[in-house]
Design a protein around this motif. Structure first.
Motif, mmCIF file in Angstrom:
data_model
loop_
_atom_site.group_PDB
_atom_site.id
_atom_site.type_symbol
_atom_site.label_atom_id
_atom_site.label_comp_id
_atom_site.label_asym_id
_atom_site.label_seq_id
_atom_site.Cartn_x
_atom_site.Cartn_y
_atom_site.Cartn_z
ATOM 1 N N ARG A 246 0.879 -1.191 0.000
ATOM 2 C CA ARG A 246 0.000 0.000 0.000
ATOM 3 C C ARG A 246 0.904 1.225 0.000
ATOM 4 N NH1 ARG A 246 0.022 4.234 2.408
ATOM 5 N NH2 ARG A 246 -0.839 3.980 4.484
ATOM 6 N N GLY A 249 -1.329 6.327 -1.531
ATOM 7 C CA GLY A 249 -2.650 5.865 -1.964
ATOM 8 C C GLY A 249 -2.576 5.232 -3.336
ATOM 9 N N ASN A 340 -3.412 -2.743 5.331
ATOM 10 C CA ASN A 340 -3.803 -2.879 6.739
ATOM 11 C C ASN A 340 -4.150 -4.306 7.154
ATOM 12 O OD1 ASN A 340 -6.465 -3.119 5.962
ATOM 13 N ND2 ASN A 340 -6.886 -0.913 6.234
ATOM 14 N N ASP A 360 1.542 4.794 9.675
ATOM 15 C CA ASP A 360 0.325 4.875 8.872
ATOM 16 C C ASP A 360 -0.896 4.518 9.710
ATOM 17 O OD1 ASP A 360 1.591 5.501 6.381
ATOM 18 O OD2 ASP A 360 2.333 3.458 6.379
ATOM 19 N N ASP A 394 -16.415 4.212 6.077
ATOM 20 C CA ASP A 394 -15.564 3.455 5.149
ATOM 21 C C ASP A 394 -16.268 3.357 3.801
ATOM 22 O OD1 ASP A 394 -17.463 1.475 5.421
ATOM 23 O OD2 ASP A 394 -16.176 0.084 6.540
ATOM 24 N N SER A 395 -15.805 2.455 2.938
ATOM 25 C CA SER A 395 -16.360 2.417 1.578
ATOM 26 C C SER A 395 -17.830 1.999 1.579
ATOM 27 C CB SER A 395 -15.544 1.474 0.700
ATOM 28 O OG SER A 395 -15.638 0.161 1.200
ATOM 29 N N LYS A 411 -12.072 -1.756 13.294
ATOM 30 C CA LYS A 411 -13.178 -0.801 13.135
ATOM 31 C C LYS A 411 -14.224 -0.969 14.241
ATOM 32 C CE LYS A 411 -12.870 -0.712 8.063
ATOM 33 N NZ LYS A 411 -13.524 -1.181 6.833
ATOM 34 N N SER A 439 -8.691 9.856 5.108
ATOM 35 C CA SER A 439 -7.507 9.009 4.872
ATOM 36 C C SER A 439 -8.012 7.773 4.144
ATOM 37 C CB SER A 439 -6.783 8.665 6.173
ATOM 38 O OG SER A 439 -7.535 7.774 6.938
ATOM 39 N N SER A 440 -8.702 8.030 3.035
ATOM 40 C CA SER A 440 -9.356 6.963 2.275
ATOM 41 C C SER A 440 -8.463 6.444 1.159
ATOM 42 C CB SER A 440 -10.646 7.496 1.654
ATOM 43 O OG SER A 440 -10.323 8.569 0.776
ATOM 44 N N GLY A 441 -7.470 7.213 0.791
ATOM 45 C CA GLY A 441 -6.645 6.855 -0.373
ATOM 46 C C GLY A 441 -7.403 7.052 -1.673
ATOM 47 N N LEU A 466 -5.909 13.944 4.014
ATOM 48 C CA LEU A 466 -4.591 13.368 4.305
ATOM 49 C C LEU A 466 -4.034 12.469 3.205
ATOM 50 C CD1 LEU A 466 -4.766 12.337 8.074
ATOM 51 C CD2 LEU A 466 -4.357 14.554 7.056
ATOM 52 N N ASN A 468 -2.360 10.663 0.154
ATOM 53 C CA ASN A 468 -1.226 10.979 -0.717
ATOM 54 C C ASN A 468 -1.199 10.035 -1.904
ATOM 55 O OD1 ASN A 468 -0.104 12.950 1.065
ATOM 56 N ND2 ASN A 468 0.554 11.284 2.386
ATOM 57 N N ALA A 511 -0.602 18.288 6.525
ATOM 58 C CA ALA A 511 -0.889 17.345 7.603
ATOM 59 C C ALA A 511 -0.227 16.023 7.254
ATOM 60 C CB ALA A 511 -2.400 17.160 7.745
ATOM 61 N N ASN A 512 0.991 15.881 7.703
ATOM 62 C CA ASN A 512 1.751 14.696 7.292
ATOM 63 C C ASN A 512 2.539 14.151 8.476
ATOM 64 O OD1 ASN A 512 3.913 13.026 6.007
ATOM 65 N ND2 ASN A 512 2.781 13.688 4.199
ATOM 66 N N ASN A 513 2.619 12.813 8.520
ATOM 67 C CA ASN A 513 3.338 12.211 9.648
ATOM 68 C C ASN A 513 4.827 12.562 9.664
ATOM 69 O OD1 ASN A 513 4.194 10.441 7.594
ATOM 70 N ND2 ASN A 513 2.681 8.883 8.164
HETATM 71 N N1 NDP Z 1 -0.865 12.437 5.561
HETATM 72 C C1 NDP Z 1 -0.317 11.442 6.208
HETATM 73 O O1 NDP Z 1 0.554 11.630 7.049
HETATM 74 C C2 NDP Z 1 -0.754 10.052 5.924
HETATM 75 C C3 NDP Z 1 -1.513 9.788 4.843
HETATM 76 N N2 NDP Z 1 -1.911 8.517 4.563
HETATM 77 C C4 NDP Z 1 -2.702 8.322 3.361
HETATM 78 O O2 NDP Z 1 -3.958 7.773 3.715
HETATM 79 C C5 NDP Z 1 -4.450 7.031 2.632
HETATM 80 C C6 NDP Z 1 -5.069 5.761 3.142
HETATM 81 O O3 NDP Z 1 -4.121 4.982 3.799
HETATM 82 P P1 NDP Z 1 -4.601 3.745 4.669
HETATM 83 O O4 NDP Z 1 -5.496 4.184 5.763
HETATM 84 O O5 NDP Z 1 -3.413 2.976 5.061
HETATM 85 O O6 NDP Z 1 -5.411 2.961 3.546
HETATM 86 P P2 NDP Z 1 -6.389 1.776 3.668
HETATM 87 O O7 NDP Z 1 -6.612 1.275 2.306
HETATM 88 O O8 NDP Z 1 -5.929 0.846 4.732
HETATM 89 O O9 NDP Z 1 -7.730 2.423 4.226
HETATM 90 C C7 NDP Z 1 -8.533 3.233 3.456
HETATM 91 C C8 NDP Z 1 -9.884 3.355 4.147
HETATM 92 O O10 NDP Z 1 -10.659 4.256 3.408
HETATM 93 C C9 NDP Z 1 -11.899 3.648 3.092
HETATM 94 N N3 NDP Z 1 -12.354 4.134 1.798
HETATM 95 C C10 NDP Z 1 -11.869 3.888 0.584
HETATM 96 N N4 NDP Z 1 -12.576 4.543 -0.351
HETATM 97 C C11 NDP Z 1 -13.531 5.224 0.287
HETATM 98 C C12 NDP Z 1 -14.565 6.095 -0.128
HETATM 99 N N5 NDP Z 1 -14.769 6.376 -1.394
HETATM 100 N N6 NDP Z 1 -15.370 6.618 0.819
HETATM 101 C C13 NDP Z 1 -15.179 6.336 2.112
HETATM 102 N N7 NDP Z 1 -14.220 5.525 2.562
HETATM 103 C C14 NDP Z 1 -13.401 4.975 1.656
HETATM 104 C C15 NDP Z 1 -11.633 2.157 3.056
HETATM 105 O O11 NDP Z 1 -12.812 1.461 3.311
HETATM 106 P P3 NDP Z 1 -12.920 -0.148 3.364
HETATM 107 O O12 NDP Z 1 -12.273 -0.525 4.642
HETATM 108 O O13 NDP Z 1 -14.372 -0.396 3.350
HETATM 109 O O14 NDP Z 1 -12.196 -0.665 2.157
HETATM 110 C C16 NDP Z 1 -10.632 2.038 4.195
HETATM 111 O O15 NDP Z 1 -11.267 1.934 5.429
HETATM 112 C C17 NDP Z 1 -3.309 6.854 1.639
HETATM 113 O O16 NDP Z 1 -3.541 7.686 0.533
HETATM 114 C C18 NDP Z 1 -2.100 7.351 2.388
HETATM 115 O O17 NDP Z 1 -1.201 7.997 1.529
HETATM 116 C C19 NDP Z 1 -1.572 7.458 5.350
HETATM 117 C C20 NDP Z 1 -0.798 7.664 6.449
HETATM 118 C C21 NDP Z 1 -0.337 8.969 6.836
#
Ligand code: NDP
Ligand code: PYR
Ligand code: MG
Length: 612
Positions: A246, A249, A340, A360, A394-395, A411, A439-441, A466, A468, A511-513
């Motif tokens: 992963r 995003g 995850n 993350d 979530d999705s 969750k 943080s949905s990616g 958040l 990226n 807003a970044n780690n």
């Molecule tokens: N700015 C920062 O410092 C950081 C940024 N990030 C960014 O966060 C993003 C996600 O990372 P991570 O959490 O590990 O990713 P994951 O894929 O583990 O989680 C993404 C979550 O978002 C949900 N999701 C996906 N699409 C949608 C949507 N359209 N509407 C609502 N919810 C949605 C997913 O749902 P479901 O579970 O149902 O699939 C899941 O729960 C990445 O782009 C990463 O770059 C991450 C860490 C730090």
């Protein structure tokens, strides 16, 4: 005393044997030195010394007599050098010896990124280290080198070209790379880190030149300890490891995820002051499910689908054991960009045996947990209550009690009583939150309607996108300000330039780690912490929050500027270290009186060292 500050290594204290030196530096070569020191960051003899002595023994046995060497030192007519070791004349089916070269002086010194200073070698150094003629006559300062590099860098129009120029510089002159990055952090962070590093990972196979970091694949199963020993540095303090599943995003980039640990560790050094030689980027290659990469002729990883289950767990377990065996209890391992479905298990499994964290997930669903913990800490309300202040989507929509059975375990604590809500807009309208964190990616999920809704029930809606890199950001800065009619307090994972809206300029935060992990790492190291505790993450966040000035807040910024990041990291490190001492998890005793000053004194400086 423990010090992270630079290295004591001086070239003169290390004997080097190189074929090039034979030709270019000494016209009459003296016999190879009897003691060869393996180059370690602190100038002491490392494990590699044994290997080095073997190589010397072999070299002496195979080497020509001194008279031959004297003849050899005279250039051949066509300007080349004689094939002393028979490498060029050997046919392809004959074995040749891959001579080990350590840097003492001359040409190899210019090719050693740890010690190279380019045109900044002064006259004395040029004499002492056989550099005469290998450099043009001018001697320049490091500051002038920085100025020139920045001018060159700005001429590249394509971000990926800037990334490649920075990576080339890191491979050529490490101190100049870090000086550039530290002195121009706001401009270069988006180059070596998000968003450009994302594109670099996507194209890693095509742009691949010099390998960076350690690649550990399924091929190395059963030999990971050996592989760790191949890494030239012995005193590793921080490892950033990914399995590439992963990447930001962008999804599964397999072995090409290496750009992320390399980039994160360059921030550990530039932002947190950890010595570069103490940092080890690792990519675990268990295959990839990315069809495009599997079919890409330039893909650099294993061409197979991802290992899962026991095969995956065994490789990771061997890696974690080897790390502890090779580097000891106090090496910090940061899990990075794991999907995850593995990330939570890995953290749970190794959190009690190793010094590990995951920036993350401990900043993803972890964000929710940390906010709940902090509210609980500040108000005294039980955690179960403060969790109810936070809602997750979530999705499949709002996470509610009726979905409990089907939810992934991380969750479940967030499944509150509410009727089902299918999408984000309806959830926002139902919950009416004051802060919206993405943080949905998944890019562009904060639509116009969502932002307008936030602005309709908040005077100053806080909107954090958040995800990226920039392409995955939930909304852009321009959208956030425009759709909220300038009301939003906005920050994003990847940076956006200031925006003009209705004649007013809006600068958004990042807003970044990256604000946290370098200082967190420094704090763990200077205290000799043996475990990472949630309270340390809270301490780090509190220290960061205290660095936000009233002026920042008045300008709509909830993060301090990155230009102060080294001072901020020292503050964070001090708070994390203090927490480690308080929790009895620190081993570096006695505790320094002034932890901020101590943290600052331990930070690596990229300024050139003088060579004897
Ligand atoms: N700015 C920062 O410092 C950081 C940024 N990030 C960014 O966060 C993003 C996600 O990372 P991570 O959490 O590990 O990713 P994951 O894929 O583990 O989680 C993404 C979550 O978002 C949900 N999701 C996906 N699409 C949608 C949507 N359209 N509407 C609502 N919810 C949605 C997913 O749902 P479901 O579970 O149902 O699939 C899941 O729960 C990445 O782009 C990463 O770059 C991450 C860490 C730090
Ligand atoms: C910033 C970071 O760690 C990520 O986007 O994954
Ligand atoms: Mg990450």
């Amino acid at each position: 005393m423990f010090s992270l500050n630079g290295s004591n290594f001086m070239n003169n204290s290390v004997y080097g044997v190189s074929k090039t030196l034979t030709h270019s530096a000494h016209r009459k070569i003296s016999p190879p030195p009897l003691v060869a020191a393996a180059v370690s960051s602190n100038g002491k003899q490392g494990d590699g010394a044994v290997l080095m002595e073997n190589t010397l023994k072999e070299m002496r046995e195979n080497a020509p007599t001194s008279s031959v060497i004297e003849k050899d030192s005279i250039s051949t007519v066509d300007g080349g050098v004689e094939d002393v070791y028979g490498e060029d004349s050997a046919t392809e089916d004959q074995y040749i010896t891959p001579w080990t070269v350590t840097v003492a002086s001359g040409y190899p010194l210019l090719r050693d990124p740890h010690h190279n200073k380019g045109l900044a070698f002064n006259e004395k150094e040029r004499d002492a280290h056989f550099l005469r003629g290998l450099l043009p006559p001018v001697v320049v300062s490091q500051d002038l080198q920085v100025k020139k590099m920045m001018r060159n860098m700005r001429q590249y129009q394509v971000p990926l070209q800037r990334y490649m120029a920075m990576m080339d510089l890191q491979e050529r002159n490490e101190r100049l790379f870090y000086k550039l990055l530290i002195d121009n952090v706001e401009e270069l962070l988006p180059v070596v880190y998000t968003p450009t590093v994302g594109e670099a990972c996507q194209k890693y196979g095509s742009i691949f030149r010099q390998p960076q970091g350690l690649f550990i694949s399924l091929k190395e199963k059963g030999r990971i300890l050996e592989v760790l020993k191949n890494w030239p540095e012995k005193k590793i303090q921080v490892i950033v490891v990914t399995d590439g599943e992963r990447i930001l995003g962008l999804g599964d980039l397999g072995c090409q995820g290496m750009g992320i640990p390399v980039g994160k560790l360059s921030l550990y050094t530039a932002l947190g002051g950890i010595r570069p030689s103490a940092c080890l980027p690792v990519t675990i290659d268990v295959g990839t499910n990315n069809e495009q990469l599997l079919n890409d002729e330039f893909y650099i990883g294993l061409r197979r689908r991802r290992a899962t289950g026991q095969e995956y767990a065994e490789l990771l377990d061997e890696f974690m054991s080897a790390v502890k065996q090779n580097y000891g209890e106090k090496v910090l391992v940061q899990f990075e960009d794991f999907a995850n479905h593995n990330a939570f298990d890995l953290l749970a499994k190794y959190g009690s045996t190793h010094l590990v964290f995951n920036d993350d997930i401990q900043a993803g669903t972890g964000i929710a947990e940390l906010i709940a913990l902090e509210i609980s800490k500040q108000t005294g309300a039980p955690l179960e209550e403060t969790r109810k202040k936070i809602w997750l989507v979530d999705s499949k929509g709002l996470i509610v009690r009726s979905r409990l059975e089907s939810l992934q375990h991380f969750k479940k604590p967030w499944a509150h009583e509410h009727e089902p809500v299918k999408n984000l807009l309806d959830a926002v309208n139902a919950i009416k939150p004051t802060v919206l964190i993405g943080s949905s990616g998944a890019g562009r999920t904060f639509t116009k309607e969502v932002v307008e809704a936030m602005a309709s029930f908040n005077e100053k809606p806080v909107i954090l996108a958040l995800s990226n890199p920039t392409s995955q950001s939930e909304c852009t800065a321009e959208e956030a300000y425009k759709w909220s009619e300038g009301q939003a307090v906005f920050a994003s994972g990847s940076p956006f330039s200031p925006i003009e809206y209705n004649g007013k300029f809006y600068a958004s935060g990042q807003a970044n780690n990256a604000y946290i992990f370098p200082g967190l790492g420094l704090g763990l190291i200077i205290s000799g912490a043996i475990r990472v505790h949630d309270d340390m993450l809270l301490a780090a966040s509190e220290a960061l929050a205290e660095q936000v000035s009233q002026e920042n807040l008045d300008n709509g910024l909830i993060y301090p500027p990155f230009s102060n990041i080294r001072k901020i990291s020292a503050q964070i490190a001090a708070r994390v270290a203090a927490k480690a001492y308080e929790l009895g998890l620190a081993t570096r005793l006695p505790q320094p009186d002034n932890l901020v000053a101590y943290a600052e004194s331990c930070m690596y400086s990229p300024n050139y060292r003088n060579y004897r």
